[in-house]
Write a protein that holds these residues in place. Structure first.
Motif, PDB file in Angstrom:
ATOM      1  N   CYS A   7       0.852  -1.189   0.000  1.00 32.67           N
ATOM      2  CA  CYS A   7       0.000   0.000   0.000  1.00 32.67           C
ATOM      3  C   CYS A   7       0.888   1.239   0.000  1.00 32.67           C
ATOM      4  O   CYS A   7       1.612   1.508   0.965  1.00 32.67           O
ATOM      5  CB  CYS A   7      -0.921   0.004   1.222  1.00 32.67           C
ATOM      6  N   LEU A   8       0.865   1.971  -1.116  1.00 36.92           N
ATOM      7  CA  LEU A   8       1.586   3.241  -1.194  1.00 36.92           C
ATOM      8  C   LEU A   8       0.679   4.333  -0.657  1.00 36.92           C
ATOM      9  O   LEU A   8      -0.370   4.628  -1.242  1.00 36.92           O
ATOM     10  CB  LEU A   8       1.979   3.542  -2.640  1.00 36.92           C
ATOM     11  N   TYR A   9       1.079   4.933   0.474  1.00 37.39           N
ATOM     12  CA  TYR A   9       0.271   6.004   1.056  1.00 37.39           C
ATOM     13  C   TYR A   9       0.904   7.341   0.701  1.00 37.39           C
ATOM     14  O   TYR A   9       2.055   7.618   1.051  1.00 37.39           O
ATOM     15  CB  TYR A   9       0.172   5.854   2.566  1.00 37.39           C
ATOM     16  N   PHE A  10       0.137   8.193   0.027  1.00 34.68           N
ATOM     17  CA  PHE A  10       0.626   9.469  -0.480  1.00 34.68           C
ATOM     18  C   PHE A  10       0.373  10.566   0.548  1.00 34.68           C
ATOM     19  O   PHE A  10      -0.774  10.820   0.939  1.00 34.68           O
ATOM     20  CB  PHE A  10      -0.052   9.810  -1.807  1.00 34.68           C
ATOM     21  N   ILE A  11       1.454  11.205   0.969  1.00 28.36           N
ATOM     22  CA  ILE A  11       1.385  12.297   1.940  1.00 28.36           C
ATOM     23  C   ILE A  11       1.450  13.619   1.181  1.00 28.36           C
ATOM     24  O   ILE A  11       2.369  13.826   0.375  1.00 28.36           O
ATOM     25  CB  ILE A  11       2.549  12.203   2.940  1.00 28.36           C
ATOM     26  N   PRO A  12       0.507  14.525   1.399  1.00 25.78           N
ATOM     27  CA  PRO A  12       0.553  15.829   0.719  1.00 25.78           C
ATOM     28  C   PRO A  12       1.811  16.600   1.117  1.00 25.78           C
ATOM     29  O   PRO A  12       2.226  16.580   2.267  1.00 25.78           O
ATOM     30  CB  PRO A  12      -0.717  16.539   1.204  1.00 25.78           C
ATOM     31  N   HIS A  44       4.732  20.865   6.660  1.00 25.45           N
ATOM     32  CA  HIS A  44       4.539  21.114   8.093  1.00 25.45           C
ATOM     33  C   HIS A  44       4.611  19.805   8.882  1.00 25.45           C
ATOM     34  O   HIS A  44       5.613  19.512   9.527  1.00 25.45           O
ATOM     35  CB  HIS A  44       3.203  21.825   8.328  1.00 25.45           C
ATOM     36  N   SER A  45       3.558  19.024   8.848  1.00 25.17           N
ATOM     37  CA  SER A  45       3.512  17.765   9.593  1.00 25.17           C
ATOM     38  C   SER A  45       2.405  16.893   9.006  1.00 25.17           C
ATOM     39  O   SER A  45       1.691  17.316   8.076  1.00 25.17           O
ATOM     40  CB  SER A  45       3.252  18.023  11.090  1.00 25.17           C
ATOM     41  N   LEU A  46       2.260  15.708   9.555  1.00 20.33           N
ATOM     42  CA  LEU A  46       1.197  14.812   9.109  1.00 20.33           C
ATOM     43  C   LEU A  46      -0.159  15.305   9.580  1.00 20.33           C
ATOM     44  O   LEU A  46      -0.292  15.872  10.671  1.00 20.33           O
ATOM     45  CB  LEU A  46       1.439  13.396   9.647  1.00 20.33           C
ATOM     46  N   ARG A  47      -1.176  15.072   8.748  1.00 23.80           N
ATOM     47  CA  ARG A  47      -2.540  15.371   9.171  1.00 23.80           C
ATOM     48  C   ARG A  47      -3.035  14.261  10.096  1.00 23.80           C
ATOM     49  O   ARG A  47      -2.492  13.154  10.112  1.00 23.80           O
ATOM     50  CB  ARG A  47      -3.458  15.489   7.953  1.00 23.80           C
ATOM     51  N   GLN A  48      -4.058  14.566  10.841  1.00 25.68           N
ATOM     52  CA  GLN A  48      -4.631  13.557  11.720  1.00 25.68           C
ATOM     53  C   GLN A  48      -5.191  12.384  10.938  1.00 25.68           C
ATOM     54  O   GLN A  48      -5.137  11.235  11.385  1.00 25.68           O
ATOM     55  CB  GLN A  48      -5.740  14.196  12.586  1.00 25.68           C
ATOM     56  N   LEU A  49      -5.705  12.651   9.731  1.00 24.44           N
ATOM     57  CA  LEU A  49      -6.210  11.589   8.870  1.00 24.44           C
ATOM     58  C   LEU A  49      -5.082  10.635   8.476  1.00 24.44           C
ATOM     59  O   LEU A  49      -5.276   9.414   8.457  1.00 24.44           O
ATOM     60  CB  LEU A  49      -6.862  12.191   7.626  1.00 24.44           C
ATOM     61  N   ASP A  50      -3.916  11.184   8.169  1.00 25.98           N
ATOM     62  CA  ASP A  50      -2.778  10.348   7.804  1.00 25.98           C
ATOM     63  C   ASP A  50      -2.372   9.436   8.956  1.00 25.98           C
ATOM     64  O   ASP A  50      -2.115   8.244   8.768  1.00 25.98           O
ATOM     65  CB  ASP A  50      -1.589  11.226   7.400  1.00 25.98           C
ATOM     66  N   VAL A  51      -2.333  10.002  10.163  1.00 23.47           N
ATOM     67  CA  VAL A  51      -1.923   9.231  11.328  1.00 23.47           C
ATOM     68  C   VAL A  51      -2.924   8.116  11.615  1.00 23.47           C
ATOM     69  O   VAL A  51      -2.540   6.956  11.870  1.00 23.47           O
ATOM     70  CB  VAL A  51      -1.767  10.149  12.549  1.00 23.47           C
ATOM     71  N   GLU A  52      -4.211   8.421  11.564  1.00 27.28           N
ATOM     72  CA  GLU A  52      -5.233   7.431  11.879  1.00 27.28           C
ATOM     73  C   GLU A  52      -5.240   6.289  10.861  1.00 27.28           C
ATOM     74  O   GLU A  52      -5.371   5.122  11.218  1.00 27.28           O
ATOM     75  CB  GLU A  52      -6.618   8.087  11.938  1.00 27.28           C
ATOM     76  N   PHE A  53      -5.117   6.640   9.580  1.00 26.51           N
ATOM     77  CA  PHE A  53      -5.140   5.592   8.545  1.00 26.51           C
ATOM     78  C   PHE A  53      -3.976   4.635   8.726  1.00 26.51           C
ATOM     79  O   PHE A  53      -4.162   3.402   8.754  1.00 26.51           O
ATOM     80  CB  PHE A  53      -5.098   6.227   7.151  1.00 26.51           C
ATOM     81  N   MET A  54      -2.768   5.150   8.826  1.00 20.68           N
ATOM     82  CA  MET A  54      -1.600   4.280   8.910  1.00 20.68           C
ATOM     83  C   MET A  54      -1.565   3.508  10.224  1.00 20.68           C
ATOM     84  O   MET A  54      -1.099   2.364  10.261  1.00 20.68           O
ATOM     85  CB  MET A  54      -0.322   5.117   8.732  1.00 20.68           C
ATOM     86  N   LYS A  55      -2.077   4.095  11.293  1.00 19.32           N
ATOM     87  CA  LYS A  55      -2.097   3.385  12.569  1.00 19.32           C
ATOM     88  C   LYS A  55      -3.056   2.209  12.526  1.00 19.32           C
ATOM     89  O   LYS A  55      -2.769   1.132  13.066  1.00 19.32           O
ATOM     90  CB  LYS A  55      -2.487   4.349  13.691  1.00 19.32           C
TER      91      LYS A  55
END
Length: 417
Positions: A244-249, A253-264
């Motif tokens: 799974c390639l997860y694309f970070i915008p 600045h930092s990771l969004r909360q959506l990014d953290v929740e999905f990968m966790k």
């Protein structure tokens, strides 16, 4: 009147000396004694043991035996004057050469060793081919489809991740998969690209990862049902997501909360590889700072991305994977257009100040991602999926509710079609 020499003073004829290797064998010699072969007319032929024959060589022994017998036969026949002297000796010469031909052992057809199993596996894999399923997740407009097309240098993904004016933005996350058969060097690979349009595009993105998690578990369930069938297929179709390639915008600045929740939530069921999309929008210094910040946030939130540290097999794997982990997340740029640069056609993105070369390590880390994903770790991604993620799901599934639901005969027939 000539002088008569008495018999006792006449010179005796010279007797040839016995070779040192002929006669009584030494105690350590396993061979019987062999002497010279004397034919009619006093012709002495060397014994077979005196003829030098290369060890392990089968071919040269025949002509040597043939020539010896043939020459001896000619000499014996002509010197004795016997009309049949030539034929027996000649046939004997042929028989001598033939004994080496038939009794020298069978000729090996090729190299024999246990390492030939690698070649056997390679031939079988080339005949059957293999599957590889990759999922791309991220908001629209980050170039997910373009990057996948650049990775495999083929139009294997959708043309666009966005929507036209006439199309409506989906209210929920959709799952779209496209499969292609790629052949290179006689090796066939069925590549399936799973796209997730609609992810992160809503105002309220609560639980937007649930359709993706459900799809991943459905593929595990499908594979498990095929395994527990009484009459299984010779080769079970593998639709499990291997990567799974997860694309970070590229916010910087930092990771969004959506990014953290999905990968966790999904790091324990699929191999997640984080990438920073469109990294050409940041300077080199901004890109390095953003990468360090992302790695720190992933560690603080306990998010495990591939390759996981606990899955390193040995010191060599640990050394190679440590270098990859230090490079993550990969800052990439995707493009399927070619431009002329210094007399060469290269993939790149043309801007007002120059051309960003996709495969140039000084411009982005696409080359490192492709090398890691395809050349060095593609098989390991499949093995971790089967041995770790699938086995975890399988153990949990069999323990829940006393195991799987009974499979009826109709279900078995349908699955074997």
């Amino acid at each position: 009147m000539s002088d008569i020499v008495p018999p006792e003073v006449r010179p005796k004829p010279a007797v040839p000396a016995k070779p040192p290797n002929v006669g009584t064998p030494s105690p350590s010699s396993p061979f019987p004694p062999q002497g010279p072969v004397v034919g009619a007319g006093g012709i002495v032929a060397p014994p077979p043991s005196a003829i030098p024959v290369p060890i392990g060589s089968h071919g040269p022994s025949h002509p040597v035996g043939h020539n010896v017998g043939h020459n001896v036969g000619h000499s014996v026949g002509h010197s004795s004057g016997h009309p049949g002297g030539h034929a027996p000796a000649h046939s004997a010469g042929h028989g001598h050469g033939g004994s080496h031909s038939s009794g020298g052992g069978s000729t090996l057809l090729g190299y024999i060793g246990i390492d030939t199993i690698i070649e056997q596996m390679r031939k079988k894999t080339m005949k059957t081919g293999f599957d590889f399923n990759i999922m791309v997740v991220g908001p629209s407009g980050l170039g997910k489809s373009t990057l996948v097309n650049t990775l495999f240098k083929s139009q294997v993904s959708r043309k666009s991740a966005g929507w036209s004016r006439d199309e409506k933005i989906p209210k929920t996350v959709e799952i779209k998969s496209v499969s292609h058969v790629i052949e290179e060097g006689g090796v066939k690979m069925k590549l399936t690209v799973v796209d997730t349009p609609g992810f992160g595009d809503q105002i309220n993105n609560d639980n937007c990862w649930e359709p993706i998690s459900k799809y991943i578990n459905e593929q595990f369930e499908k594979f498990l049902k095929e395994e527990v069938n009484i009459t299984r297929k010779k080769r079970i179709p593998d639709t499990r997501v291997h990567c799974c390639l997860y694309f970070i915008p590229p916010t910087g600045h930092s990771l969004r909360q959506l990014d953290v929740e999905f990968m966790k939530r999904l790091s324990h069921s699929v191999n997640i590889i984080p990438v920073i999309a469109k990294s050409d929008t940041m300077t080199v210094e901004e890109r390095q700072e953003f990468k360090q910040r992302v790695r720190k946030e992933l560690e603080m939130n306990g998010i495990e991305f591939y390759p996981q540290k606990e899955f390193d097999d040995d010191i060599e794997d640990k050394s190679d994977n440590d270098k990859i982990r230090e490079m993550m997340p990969f800052a990439v740029v995707g493009s399927d257009k070619e431009y002329q640069v210094n007399g060469k056609r290269v993939l790149g993105r043309k801007t007002a100040w120059g051309i960003i070369e996709v495969e140039n390590p000084n411009h982005c880390e696409f080359a490192q991602l492709r090398d890691f994903l395809i050349r060095s770790h593609l098989q390991d991604l499949k093995e971790v999926t089967h041995n770790i993620h699938y086995e975890t799901y399988r153990a949990k599934r069999l323990n829940d509710n006393g195991g799987l639901h009974p499979i009826t005969s109709n279900d078995t027939q349908e699955s074997n079609l």
